[in-house]
Scaffold this motif. Sequence first.
Motif, PDB file in Angstrom:
ATOM      1  N   ASP A  22       0.833  -1.211   0.000  1.00  0.00           N
ATOM      2  CA  ASP A  22       0.000   0.000   0.000  1.00  0.00           C
ATOM      3  C   ASP A  22       0.867   1.261   0.000  1.00  0.00           C
ATOM      4  OD1 ASP A  22      -2.288  -1.533  -0.017  1.00  0.00           O
ATOM      5  OD2 ASP A  22      -2.622  -1.393   2.155  1.00  0.00           O
ATOM      6  N   ALA A  25       2.592   1.692  -3.394  1.00  0.00           N
ATOM      7  CA  ALA A  25       1.636   2.173  -4.397  1.00  0.00           C
ATOM      8  C   ALA A  25       1.333   3.655  -4.204  1.00  0.00           C
ATOM      9  CB  ALA A  25       0.351   1.353  -4.329  1.00  0.00           C
ATOM     10  N   GLU A  26       1.275   4.075  -2.955  1.00  0.00           N
ATOM     11  CA  GLU A  26       0.927   5.465  -2.648  1.00  0.00           C
ATOM     12  C   GLU A  26       2.100   6.426  -2.852  1.00  0.00           C
ATOM     13  OE1 GLU A  26      -0.406   8.178   1.224  1.00  0.00           O
ATOM     14  OE2 GLU A  26      -0.447   5.997   1.358  1.00  0.00           O
ATOM     15  N   ARG A 102      -3.540  -4.944  -7.022  1.00  0.00           N
ATOM     16  CA  ARG A 102      -3.535  -3.522  -7.398  1.00  0.00           C
ATOM     17  C   ARG A 102      -2.233  -2.827  -6.992  1.00  0.00           C
ATOM     18  NH1 ARG A 102      -8.595  -2.263  -9.203  1.00  0.00           N
ATOM     19  NH2 ARG A 102     -10.332  -3.523  -8.422  1.00  0.00           N
ATOM     20  N   ALA A 103      -1.739  -3.122  -5.786  1.00  0.00           N
ATOM     21  CA  ALA A 103      -0.513  -2.458  -5.319  1.00  0.00           C
ATOM     22  C   ALA A 103       0.672  -2.829  -6.194  1.00  0.00           C
ATOM     23  CB  ALA A 103      -0.237  -2.832  -3.866  1.00  0.00           C
ATOM     24  N   LEU A 105       0.684  -3.855  -9.310  1.00  0.00           N
ATOM     25  CA  LEU A 105       0.551  -3.252 -10.634  1.00  0.00           C
ATOM     26  C   LEU A 105       0.940  -1.782 -10.594  1.00  0.00           C
ATOM     27  CD1 LEU A 105      -0.269  -3.166 -13.583  1.00  0.00           C
ATOM     28  CD2 LEU A 105      -2.633  -2.864 -12.860  1.00  0.00           C
ATOM     29  N   THR A 106       0.494  -1.070  -9.575  1.00  0.00           N
ATOM     30  CA  THR A 106       0.837   0.343  -9.437  1.00  0.00           C
ATOM     31  C   THR A 106       2.345   0.517  -9.286  1.00  0.00           C
ATOM     32  OG1 THR A 106      -1.305   0.781  -8.391  1.00  0.00           O
ATOM     33  CG2 THR A 106       0.394   2.457  -8.128  1.00  0.00           C
ATOM     34  N   GLN A 109       3.936   0.028 -12.700  1.00  0.00           N
ATOM     35  CA  GLN A 109       3.697   1.165 -13.577  1.00  0.00           C
ATOM     36  C   GLN A 109       4.534   2.378 -13.169  1.00  0.00           C
ATOM     37  OE1 GLN A 109      -0.604   1.212 -12.973  1.00  0.00           O
ATOM     38  NE2 GLN A 109      -0.913   0.745 -15.131  1.00  0.00           N
ATOM     39  N   ASN A 110       4.568   2.659 -11.867  1.00  0.00           N
ATOM     40  CA  ASN A 110       5.215   3.879 -11.387  1.00  0.00           C
ATOM     41  C   ASN A 110       6.733   3.774 -11.290  1.00  0.00           C
ATOM     42  OD1 ASN A 110       2.675   4.952 -11.160  1.00  0.00           O
ATOM     43  ND2 ASN A 110       2.543   4.750  -8.945  1.00  0.00           N
ATOM     44  N   TRP A 166      -5.057  -2.182 -17.765  1.00  0.00           N
ATOM     45  CA  TRP A 166      -4.340  -1.751 -16.570  1.00  0.00           C
ATOM     46  C   TRP A 166      -4.908  -0.474 -15.965  1.00  0.00           C
ATOM     47  CZ3 TRP A 166       1.663  -2.622 -16.771  1.00  0.00           C
ATOM     48  CH2 TRP A 166       1.921  -3.979 -16.979  1.00  0.00           C
ATOM     49  N   THR A 169      -7.387  -0.010 -12.534  1.00  0.00           N
ATOM     50  CA  THR A 169      -6.893  -0.099 -11.158  1.00  0.00           C
ATOM     51  C   THR A 169      -6.968   1.266 -10.478  1.00  0.00           C
ATOM     52  OG1 THR A 169      -4.617   0.299 -11.852  1.00  0.00           O
ATOM     53  CG2 THR A 169      -5.349  -1.995 -11.706  1.00  0.00           C
ATOM     54  N   SER A 170      -6.879   2.333 -11.247  1.00  0.00           N
ATOM     55  CA  SER A 170      -6.944   3.675 -10.669  1.00  0.00           C
ATOM     56  C   SER A 170      -8.375   4.117 -10.421  1.00  0.00           C
ATOM     57  CB  SER A 170      -6.254   4.687 -11.601  1.00  0.00           C
ATOM     58  OG  SER A 170      -6.935   4.767 -12.839  1.00  0.00           O
TER      59      SER A 170
END
Length: 199
Positions: A22, A25-26, A102-103, A105-106, A109-110, A166, A169-170
Amino acid sequence: MGLVTTPKNSERRTHLVQLAGDLFAEKGFRATTVREIADAAGILSGSLYHHFDSKESIGDELLSAFLDDVLAGYRTAAAVEDPRAAIEEIVRSSTATLSRHRAALTMLQNDWTYFSVQPRFAYLRTAMKEIEQTWTDQLDRGKQAGLFRSDLDTRLTYRLLRDILWMPTSWAQSKNAWTDDQIVDGLLRLLFDGITSRP
C-alpha cells in the motif's frame, strides 16, 4: 539461524507485505523507507528485518506473486483452441488478477524504470515478454483463421488493450466505480462489436 516459520509468523509476514504494498503504491517504491513500513506496522525498523532482509525483498515478493498469477492465467488461456475465446479468457483473467494485485501493478507502472534495470528484478522483463507473446500469438491466430482483420497490427493492438486493462486499477477509489465484470463485458463488446451501429 533463520527465522522459524510458524502460522503466526506467516500471517504477520503477509500483513507486512500488504502494508508495504500500500505504501509503495501510494508513495512509490524508491520513496518509501523501511522506517515508514515499520511505523505503519507499529514495530521497530529492526523488527522488520526478522521477516525480510531488505525493502527489495518485499518488493520482490509482491511483484513475483503478481506476475506468477498473471502468467498462470495467460498460459491457461493460450491452451484454448478458438483465438477469440482465448482473447476473451485473457481479458477476464487479466481483470481478475489485476484486481487482486492492485498495489503490485501500481508499483510496476510507477517504478518500472527502476525495477527494469535491477538484476534482482530481471524476471520482470522475461515475464512481460511472455505476456506480450501470448497476446500477439492469439491475435495472429485470429488473423490466420479469418476471425480478425488481416491488416490488424497485433503488437499495437496488444499495447492498446494491455494499457486499457491496466487503467481501471486507478478507478478503485471512485464512488461510482464499475465492477470487474462490467469492465470486462464493456471492453469485450468494444473490442468485438465496436461502437458504430449496424443496419
